[in-house]
Design a protein around this motif. Structure first.
Motif, mmCIF file in Angstrom:
data_model
loop_
_atom_site.group_PDB
_atom_site.id
_atom_site.type_symbol
_atom_site.label_atom_id
_atom_site.label_comp_id
_atom_site.label_asym_id
_atom_site.label_seq_id
_atom_site.Cartn_x
_atom_site.Cartn_y
_atom_site.Cartn_z
ATOM 1 N N GLU A 133 40.770 -2.065 38.397
ATOM 2 C CA GLU A 133 40.263 -1.592 39.688
ATOM 3 C C GLU A 133 40.039 -0.077 39.665
ATOM 4 O O GLU A 133 39.066 0.419 40.234
ATOM 5 C CB GLU A 133 41.222 -1.989 40.805
ATOM 6 C CG GLU A 133 41.221 -3.486 41.060
ATOM 7 C CD GLU A 133 42.280 -3.940 42.055
ATOM 8 O OE1 GLU A 133 43.230 -3.167 42.341
ATOM 9 O OE2 GLU A 133 42.163 -5.084 42.544
ATOM 10 N N THR A 136 36.803 0.676 37.952
ATOM 11 C CA THR A 136 35.709 0.330 38.864
ATOM 12 C C THR A 136 35.483 1.443 39.884
ATOM 13 O O THR A 136 34.344 1.850 40.135
ATOM 14 C CB THR A 136 35.996 -1.001 39.586
ATOM 15 O OG1 THR A 136 36.184 -2.036 38.608
ATOM 16 C CG2 THR A 136 34.854 -1.389 40.511
ATOM 17 N N GLU A 166 35.372 -5.655 37.619
ATOM 18 C CA GLU A 166 35.663 -6.475 38.807
ATOM 19 C C GLU A 166 35.999 -7.904 38.391
ATOM 20 O O GLU A 166 36.918 -8.514 38.931
ATOM 21 C CB GLU A 166 34.484 -6.444 39.776
ATOM 22 C CG GLU A 166 34.338 -5.113 40.490
ATOM 23 C CD GLU A 166 33.104 -5.033 41.371
ATOM 24 O OE1 GLU A 166 32.335 -6.027 41.457
ATOM 25 O OE2 GLU A 166 32.897 -3.965 41.974
ATOM 26 N N ALA A 169 39.489 -7.917 36.738
ATOM 27 C CA ALA A 169 40.531 -7.777 37.762
ATOM 28 C C ALA A 169 40.747 -9.112 38.478
ATOM 29 O O ALA A 169 41.891 -9.522 38.708
ATOM 30 C CB ALA A 169 40.164 -6.674 38.761
#
Length: 177
Positions: A133, A136, A166, A169
């Motif tokens: 994350e 990202t 993404e 994750a």
């Protein structure tokens, strides 16, 4: 431990290259915009490398009932991250700047903390979700600069990175449900 920073592109830790190390580049992106893009990509490179190292560490040290699943998953992820590190560094070079490449530089630039000791498998997964994350967010934070400069190759790289992180994750998060 990596120095924490905002994903908004704090750049005070970026070493300013000298005129001798910055290539003259005429690709339709101003020198000022190229420099700002490279500063953001340097943070992305540091986050990606730090996540690579953490993932590889966890691959080596995971134990427990999910050993085989996690060992293989972490291996796939660290191999992909190794390729990504090269792509990001090469984009920085294509923009005419030297890419950061030392642990000292990465520690200053990364938003991802190093793991303390050898966490249990579930904590490894949690830390990797947070790392995916974070990468990202770092990539997303560069987009406004890239968009304003009409830097489509970097935008494409960032889009690919965000999609992959993404997804990773999500897959890791699913193991915690």
């Amino acid at each position: 431990m990596a120095k924490q920073r905002q994903a908004t592109g704090q750049t005070s830790n970026v070493v300013t290259p000298t005129a001798a190390t910055v290539a003259r580049v005429n690709i339709g992106i101003s020198d000022k915009d190229r420099k700002r893009i490279v500063q953001g990509l340097s943070h992305l490179l540091a986050d990606t490398y730090t996540l690579y190292l953490k993932t590889h560490n966890f691959h080596w040290n995971v134990t427990g009932p999910m050993f085989n699943t996690l060992h293989l998953m972490f291996e796939g992820q660290y191999n992909e991250l190794a390729t990504a590190v090269d792509q990001i560094a090469e984009r920085i070079r294509a923009l005419g700047y030297p890419a950061p490449g030392t642990y000292k530089e990465f520690a200053k630039l990364s938003s991802i903390p190093e793991a303390e000791g050898v966490p249990v498998a579930e904590e490894m997964i949690r830390q990797l979700v947070e790392g995916q994350e974070a990468v990202t967010r770092t990539a997303r934070g560069i987009f406004p600069i890239v968009d304003a400069a009409s830097d489509e190759p970097t935008a494409d790289l960032l889009t690919q990175r965000m999609q992959l992180h993404e997804k990773n994750a999500w897959m890791l998060r699913s193991l915690l449900a």
